[in-house]
Design an enzyme around this catalytic site. Structure first.
Site, PDB file in Angstrom:
ATOM      1  N   TYR A  63       0.853  -1.188   0.000  1.00  0.00           N
ATOM      2  CA  TYR A  63       0.000   0.000   0.000  1.00  0.00           C
ATOM      3  C   TYR A  63       0.891   1.241   0.000  1.00  0.00           C
ATOM      4  CZ  TYR A  63      -4.182   2.724   1.466  1.00  0.00           C
ATOM      5  OH  TYR A  63      -5.236   3.610   1.547  1.00  0.00           O
ATOM      6  N   CYS A  64       0.676   2.121  -0.959  1.00  0.00           N
ATOM      7  CA  CYS A  64       1.364   3.409  -1.042  1.00  0.00           C
ATOM      8  C   CYS A  64       2.873   3.199  -1.073  1.00  0.00           C
ATOM      9  CB  CYS A  64       0.921   4.299   0.126  1.00  0.00           C
ATOM     10  SG  CYS A  64       1.510   6.005   0.023  1.00  0.00           S
ATOM     11  N   VAL A  65       3.619   3.810  -0.143  1.00  0.00           N
ATOM     12  CA  VAL A  65       5.074   3.715  -0.178  1.00  0.00           C
ATOM     13  C   VAL A  65       5.544   2.280  -0.005  1.00  0.00           C
ATOM     14  CG1 VAL A  65       5.251   4.226   2.287  1.00  0.00           C
ATOM     15  CG2 VAL A  65       7.205   4.602   0.835  1.00  0.00           C
ATOM     16  N   GLY A 102       4.030  -0.207  -1.302  1.00  0.00           N
ATOM     17  CA  GLY A 102       3.869  -0.773  -2.630  1.00  0.00           C
ATOM     18  C   GLY A 102       5.038  -0.406  -3.525  1.00  0.00           C
ATOM     19  N   PHE A 137      -1.809  -1.167  -3.887  1.00  0.00           N
ATOM     20  CA  PHE A 137      -2.852  -0.196  -3.543  1.00  0.00           C
ATOM     21  C   PHE A 137      -2.252   1.199  -3.694  1.00  0.00           C
ATOM     22  CE2 PHE A 137      -5.112  -3.122  -0.204  1.00  0.00           C
ATOM     23  CZ  PHE A 137      -5.542  -3.950  -1.214  1.00  0.00           C
TER      24      PHE A 137
END
Length: 633
Positions: A366-368, A370, A395
């Protein structure tokens, strides 16, 4: 003759004349409501009530003064908080690096003044008594601009307040357009300029000030200023903690009504804890799921209240779910770099494989996290270990930062230098990150709360998402600086072998693992166009899904809520616009669609026994979920 060099000053001078009349009318009606000294017929029966009202106003003023002086004395006698993002000096340093809003060209100023005169002529009729049919407010045609900050009828009930907010909106439109269209500067500098202009205009909005907000004035008159006393208490509390409060801090307790999905901490290092959740079905998918949340925030964004929890939903669908809970940085983590997070992800994958005796895992970043997962997958591929991951889901994660959005406005040389000075002990206080993300949506996450909590004195709501948003984490300064420079500023991750981690060069084109890439259509942190670009860098099968809403609500959208929508289409389209043009819209949550995709990469099931149930016989665990690390500040 209007001052074409300073349209703000000219407009404010014109508004001042009208505001004096408005304030006199407002104060007259308000004082009558609070208890006037004499009735209209000259009867003095109202004098005691009037004296009581005056005394109450006096007590309110004294209380406000005492509260503020006590706070100032407290701050002067105590140690300063060097990492307080609500310290005006800190923000002055940051703001000093932002570009100055441009002066509009003469033709634009002339158009603005013409529009201003047209607005004044329309409002003049209302001030002379030409009211809307069946009402007391100005004509609807006199209010050409709408904005939800000024939706309350009080902004229409007196022509001066209507003129005030309409003039503000008109000036804001012109200045934003001037910033967007300024010529002779690089595109990145123009983006910084547009952001700085919008931030300044949001701060100058007339609804942010007692004297120019009729809703606040009305509440102040009705309560004899008690709203301001309550708001002062909220303000002082926020100044003490160095953070804007969005929700009732006592409404949620970790492990009880938030982050409450049952499970155990099964492994930990100085950097993270690994949580495994109790199964909810008799059998489960053979391939377990490992979730890497961003260490910029607490992991329980994916485990909010049970009805919103992605983790609980995934467990209920028959998945064996593991989640990493990252430790909030302190001085002992000053040397932690990106390599450490990549190494940690690889370690977690190996730990889960060994624990459950499986060859591979499904992974979510998710985000960083990811972004980091992409680097981890590239390194595993280079080492010949790609088969450790059966599929990867991203994500709202960026790997190509060319179109990274408004956050790029915080990463020029001057800003990076200041950020470095804000981390003298080797870590960046999480309150700065929270303030930065709030600034990206300042109208909703800053000024809305200034009005409601400080001026109107309203109680805080109980909202799990806002509780999580305020539960900040500290970041290792070394990692943070390298991340901003190497990825956001220089976009090195998409250049094969331009970066290395843990001794291995990173080349995203080596990633052949099936990838599910989700983006939020209104995401202002990881813009959809930026997330989309991952489809161009991975070599394997990619499935792109565009979700309604933004960075959080676009992800945390449970099927039972039946909110928003998502789009599926050709993930090999040449651009995001081409994908959208040919996409199919689906109502509701994309979670079931993702689950079907996941099962397409392995739907075998096994009994939920042995170490599939953490903490069972012979299985030594560390503590109950959500663990200690999520509680560390």
């Amino acid at each position: 003759m209007p001052d074409t060099h300073d349209p703000f000053a000219a407009a404010l001078r014109m508004q001042g004349e009208v505001m004096r009349a408005a304030m006199a009318a407002f104060a007259g009606s308000g004082s009558a409501g609070a208890g006037s000294a004499a009735d209209d017929d000259g009867d003095s029966d109202g004098e005691p009530e009037g004296r009581d009202a005056i005394a109450q106003w006096g007590r309110t003023a004294q209380e406000l003064r005492a509260m503020w002086l006590d706070f100032v004395e407290e701050r002067l006698s105590g140690r300063p908080d060097p990492a307080n993002p609500l310290d005006p000096a800190a923000w002055m340093q940051m703001a000093g690096q932002w570009p100055v809003p441009p002066q509009a060209d003469p033709a634009a100023i002339e158009r603005m003044m013409d529009d201003g005169l047209a607005l004044w002529r329309a409002m003049a009729g209302a001030m002379l008594g030409e009211t809307a049919e069946g009402g007391d407010g100005p004509p609807e045609t006199a209010l050409p601009r709408t904005d939800r900050r000024f939706a309350d009828p009080a902004w229409r009930e007196h022509p001066a307040f209507a003129l005030l907010h309409q003039t503000y909106l008109m000036l804001a439109d012109y200045l934003v357009s001037a910033a967007d269209e300024v010529e002779g500067v690089p595109a990145e500098r123009r983006e910084q300029l547009a952001f700085a202009t919008r931030a300044l205009l949001d701060a100058m909005s007339p609804d942010n000030f007692v004297a120019t907000n009729p809703v606040v004035l009305k509440r102040t008159v009705e309560t004899s200023g008690r709203n301001l006393v309550k708001g002062m208490g909220h303000l002082i509390a926020d100044l003490r903690r160095g953070q804007l409060t969005h929700t009732d801090p006592a409404a949620f307790t970790l492990g009880e009504n938030i982050a409450a999905t049952p499970g155990k901490v099964v492994h930990e290092t100085p950097l993270y804890q690994l949580i495994q959740y109790d199964p909810a079905t008799k059998d489960v998918l053979a391939v377990p799921l490992v979730i890497f949340p961003p260490w910029i925030n607490r992991f329980y964004i994916l485990d909010l209240s049970p009805k919103k929890s992605f983790i609980k939903w995934a467990v209920d669908q028959g998945l064996t779910v593991f989640v990493v809970s990252w430790k909030s940085a302190d001085a002992t983590m000053k040397d932690v770099a990106w390599d450490d997070y990549i190494r940690a992800q690889a370690e977690v994958i190996d730990h889960v494989r060994a624990r459950l005796e499986v060859p591979a895992v499904h992974a979510i970043g998710y985000c960083v996290a990811g972004t980091t997962l992409a680097a981890t997958l590239a390194i595993l591929a280079r080492r010949g270990q790609a088969d450790k991951v059966a599929s990867a889901t991203f994500f709202t994660a960026q790997v190509d930062f060319e179109k990274a959005g408004e956050l790029r406005g915080f990463i020029d040389g001057g800003q990076l230098e200041i950020i470095g000075r804000l981390a003298p002990e080797g870590y960046l206080d999480g309150r700065y990150m929270a303030a930065t993300f709030n600034a990206l949506r300042g109208r909703d996450l800053i000024w809305n709360y200034v009005v409601n909590n400080y001026l109107l004195g309203e109680d805080y709501p109980a909202f799990d998402l806002l509780h999580w948003n305020g539960d900040v984490t500290n970041l290792p300064a070394r990692w943070h600086g390298d991340y901003l420079r190497d990825l956001y500023r220089d976009n090195k991750l998409v250049i094969p072998d331009a970066l290395a981690a843990d001794g291995t060069p990173i080349d995203l084109t080596r990633i052949a693992v099936p990838a599910f890439i989700q983006a939020g259509r209104e995401d202002h942190i990881a813009p959809a166009e930026s997330v989309w670009r991952a489809t161009r860098h991975f070599r394997g099968e990619t499935t792109f899904v565009l979700a309604g809403s933004g960075h959080i609500a676009g992800v945390v959208n449970p099927p039972a809520a039946n909110k928003y929508q998502y789009w599926t289409g050709d993930s090999r389209a040449p651009s995001l616009d081409a994908f959208i043009e040919g996409a199919t819209e689906h109502p509701g949550s994309w979670w079931p669609h993702w689950l079907d995709w996941l099962k397409g990469h392995g739907d075998a099931r096994v009994p939920a026994t042995g170490k599939r149930k953490p903490g069972g016989r012979g299985d030594r665990t560390i503590e109950d979920a959500p663990g200690r690390y999520v509680r560390m500040r």
